[in-house]
Each structure stands twice: as structure tokens, then as C-alpha cells.
Enzyme design. Sequence first.
Site, mmCIF file in Angstrom:
data_model
loop_
_atom_site.group_PDB
_atom_site.id
_atom_site.type_symbol
_atom_site.label_atom_id
_atom_site.label_comp_id
_atom_site.label_asym_id
_atom_site.label_seq_id
_atom_site.Cartn_x
_atom_site.Cartn_y
_atom_site.Cartn_z
ATOM 1 N N ARG A 1 22.964 38.780 -5.662
ATOM 2 C CA ARG A 1 21.865 37.980 -5.124
ATOM 3 C C ARG A 1 20.505 38.650 -5.199
ATOM 4 O O ARG A 1 19.522 38.041 -5.644
ATOM 5 C CB ARG A 1 22.108 37.659 -3.628
ATOM 6 C CG ARG A 1 22.933 36.457 -3.353
ATOM 7 C CD ARG A 1 23.722 36.706 -2.088
ATOM 8 N NE ARG A 1 24.626 37.791 -2.362
ATOM 9 C CZ ARG A 1 25.817 37.620 -2.953
ATOM 10 N NH1 ARG A 1 26.245 36.433 -3.219
ATOM 11 N NH2 ARG A 1 26.580 38.659 -3.244
ATOM 12 N N THR A 2 20.432 39.876 -4.700
ATOM 13 C CA THR A 2 19.097 40.459 -4.522
ATOM 14 C C THR A 2 18.419 40.657 -5.869
ATOM 15 O O THR A 2 17.270 40.252 -6.072
ATOM 16 C CB THR A 2 19.198 41.779 -3.738
ATOM 17 O OG1 THR A 2 20.009 41.544 -2.587
ATOM 18 C CG2 THR A 2 17.826 42.256 -3.299
ATOM 19 N N LYS B 1 21.307 61.275 -15.931
ATOM 20 C CA LYS B 1 21.065 62.600 -16.545
ATOM 21 C C LYS B 1 20.401 63.534 -15.542
ATOM 22 O O LYS B 1 20.031 64.647 -15.878
ATOM 23 C CB LYS B 1 20.145 62.436 -17.763
ATOM 24 C CG LYS B 1 20.652 61.499 -18.824
ATOM 25 C CD LYS B 1 19.571 61.351 -19.912
ATOM 26 C CE LYS B 1 19.740 60.053 -20.669
ATOM 27 N NZ LYS B 1 18.498 59.673 -21.371
ATOM 28 N N ARG C 1 16.965 49.142 -5.256
ATOM 29 C CA ARG C 1 18.149 49.322 -4.383
ATOM 30 C C ARG C 1 18.757 50.672 -4.693
ATOM 31 O O ARG C 1 18.871 51.055 -5.868
ATOM 32 C CB ARG C 1 19.171 48.219 -4.611
ATOM 33 C CG ARG C 1 20.492 48.517 -3.906
ATOM 34 C CD ARG C 1 21.428 47.355 -3.920
ATOM 35 N NE ARG C 1 20.941 46.280 -3.063
ATOM 36 C CZ ARG C 1 21.642 45.190 -2.797
ATOM 37 N NH1 ARG C 1 22.841 45.034 -3.305
ATOM 38 N NH2 ARG C 1 21.150 44.243 -2.010
ATOM 39 N N HIS D 1 17.366 46.415 4.826
ATOM 40 C CA HIS D 1 17.361 45.450 3.724
ATOM 41 C C HIS D 1 16.327 44.375 4.086
ATOM 42 O O HIS D 1 16.671 43.235 4.420
ATOM 43 C CB HIS D 1 18.765 44.848 3.577
ATOM 44 C CG HIS D 1 19.008 44.108 2.295
ATOM 45 N ND1 HIS D 1 17.995 43.706 1.439
ATOM 46 C CD2 HIS D 1 20.174 43.672 1.725
ATOM 47 C CE1 HIS D 1 18.529 43.064 0.406
ATOM 48 N NE2 HIS D 1 19.844 43.041 0.563
#
Length: 306
Positions: A51-52, A80, A101, A129
Site C-alpha cells: 500500500r504505502t 553494498k 521506509r 508511520h
Amino acid sequence: MRSLIDILELSTEEIDELLKTAEDIIANPAKYSEKCKGKKLATLFFEPSTRTRLSFEAAMYELGGNVISMASAASSSASKGESIADTAKVISCYADIMAMRHPKEGAPLVASMNSTIPVINAGDGGHNHPTQTLADLLTIYREKGRLNNLTVGFCGDLKFGRTVHSLIAALSRYTGIKFILISPVELKVPSYIKKDIIVKNGIQYVQTTDLESVMPELDILYMTRVQKERFFNEEDYLRLKDSYILTPEKLSNAKKDLAILHPLPRVNEIAVAIDDDPRACYFKQVYNGKIMRMSLILKLLEEANK
Ligand code: CP
């Protein structure tokens, strides 16, 4: 440069403005279809999302802008060993705004301190959030017509559920709010949320393990999944994962105008049979998330261009 890391960085007046813009976007989408022409959003997702990430991207496309995307840590130079600070400096050369995120609490904050473009926290570990909270607030507002005088039940994993922490913080600034915190003992709301937000704001609250006994009181029921990815051992997750399963029978003594929310993804905690109940609002919440992200992108880009 203004970013959004924690929902409390937005005043209640600003949240009202974002809600007003969202309502206008819903009513007049064509008016907004070129507002971000020539602008680029970067979505940096170091943790899975449906969703986000996709709603941020859909939001930017619907505003007439473009998107560059990194869908996993494995596909980026983070694998890396590149730092968040360097990543933020690099992305600042490519985009006008970024949504990040990350599994580590505070990573989007570090990005914002090293970025020359606005950074939006799209979920950091078990912490916050804020854009899910914007989706939740629009859903509550559209369903109930107000953000005050509500009894809100939070049910499930209140320890690791970052959407719960952000929504508690946001609602604690409104009047007449009562929280009913329903969870297994091991998954109670963290003490800093209770002490620094709920108690500090003088909010009435009750803690219980029993959903059915409090059901008749609730105006909003915010169900959550047990956050498997934050557990230290699988045994505890398996023991707790099905602590609450909302079924039509369990709604028998609920209010007729209850609104059932869930940030999704759902695992097992709401029976599919409830999806057809008019009180089920979780798919409307998904739509509202895209609209509020449009509203937020517009606000942050407008401020960045001042
Ligand atoms: N609600 C939410 O954050 O969903 P995703 O994890 O799919 O983005």
C-alpha cells in the site's frame, strides 16, 4: 527544508488543511492532475510494502508528476554498505521529494538531516508511520464526521504496531477521546506511548485483554496484525498471532455505526466474512491513504518551493 517524520510535526490546524485538500481532491480530481508536473518523487523502501509505496507512486502520478523507485534494500547499494546519510544526499540530486521506509527506527530522520529535499517517513521499524495516520484520520473523519468525542479501541499488537503509536499520538490532541487498548499482556502499548502521550495529554484510557467485553462502547475499532517481523523468536509469534480474530458473531453487540479500521495487510485477525459488513472501512482506508498522500506531497512541495 520541511520533512514529515512524526505525525506530531503537523499541527491540528495543518491536519485540518490536509483533510480539506483531500476532500477537494476527491470532489475535483481534474483540478489536481497537473499540480506536480515536472516534479519527481523517489520511493525508497528498505522493507516490504504494497500500500504505502504504491499509493505514494499512484498519488504522484495522479498529480501529474513522475516517480523513481527503489523497491527493496537488496536492489540498492545499501546491500553494498552505503549509509542512509549518503543515500539521502544522492537521492537529493535526482528527485524533488522522497518517501522512505526502513526497518531501523530513526532512519528517515537521519535521511532528512542529510537531504536537501523533503523526506517523508513511510514507516520506520516499530516506531512511527505518519502517512498511515493521515489515511486513518481521513477515514475516521469521513465515517464519523469528527475527530473528537470518540471511543477508539486498538486491538492486537500494540507493542510493535507503528500505525497504532502514530494514531494514538494524533488523536491525543483532540477533545473527548477515550482509548481502549486491547492486547495480550506481552503486546501492550509501550510505556513511553502511555506516559509521554496518553497520560501527559490527560486522555482517558482502559487496558484489557478482552475484546468482546468492550465492544459495545466502541465508535472505532482499529484492528492490527501481530507483527511477525519484529519478534525475536518464532515460538512467541506462533503463540500470540491469533490472539484476536474478529468474526461476525463478535460484532453482535457492537454499535450499528461502529467503524472498523485496519492498516492492512490483514493476516487472520479479521474474518473475510466481515468485508461485506457496512462497518468494514479498511478498503476505504486504502483509498483514503492515496488521497492523503496527494495532499501531503502538495503541501511539502509547496513549502519547499517558497
Ligand atoms: N499499511 C501499510 O503500511 O501497508 P504496507 O506495508 O503494504 O505499505
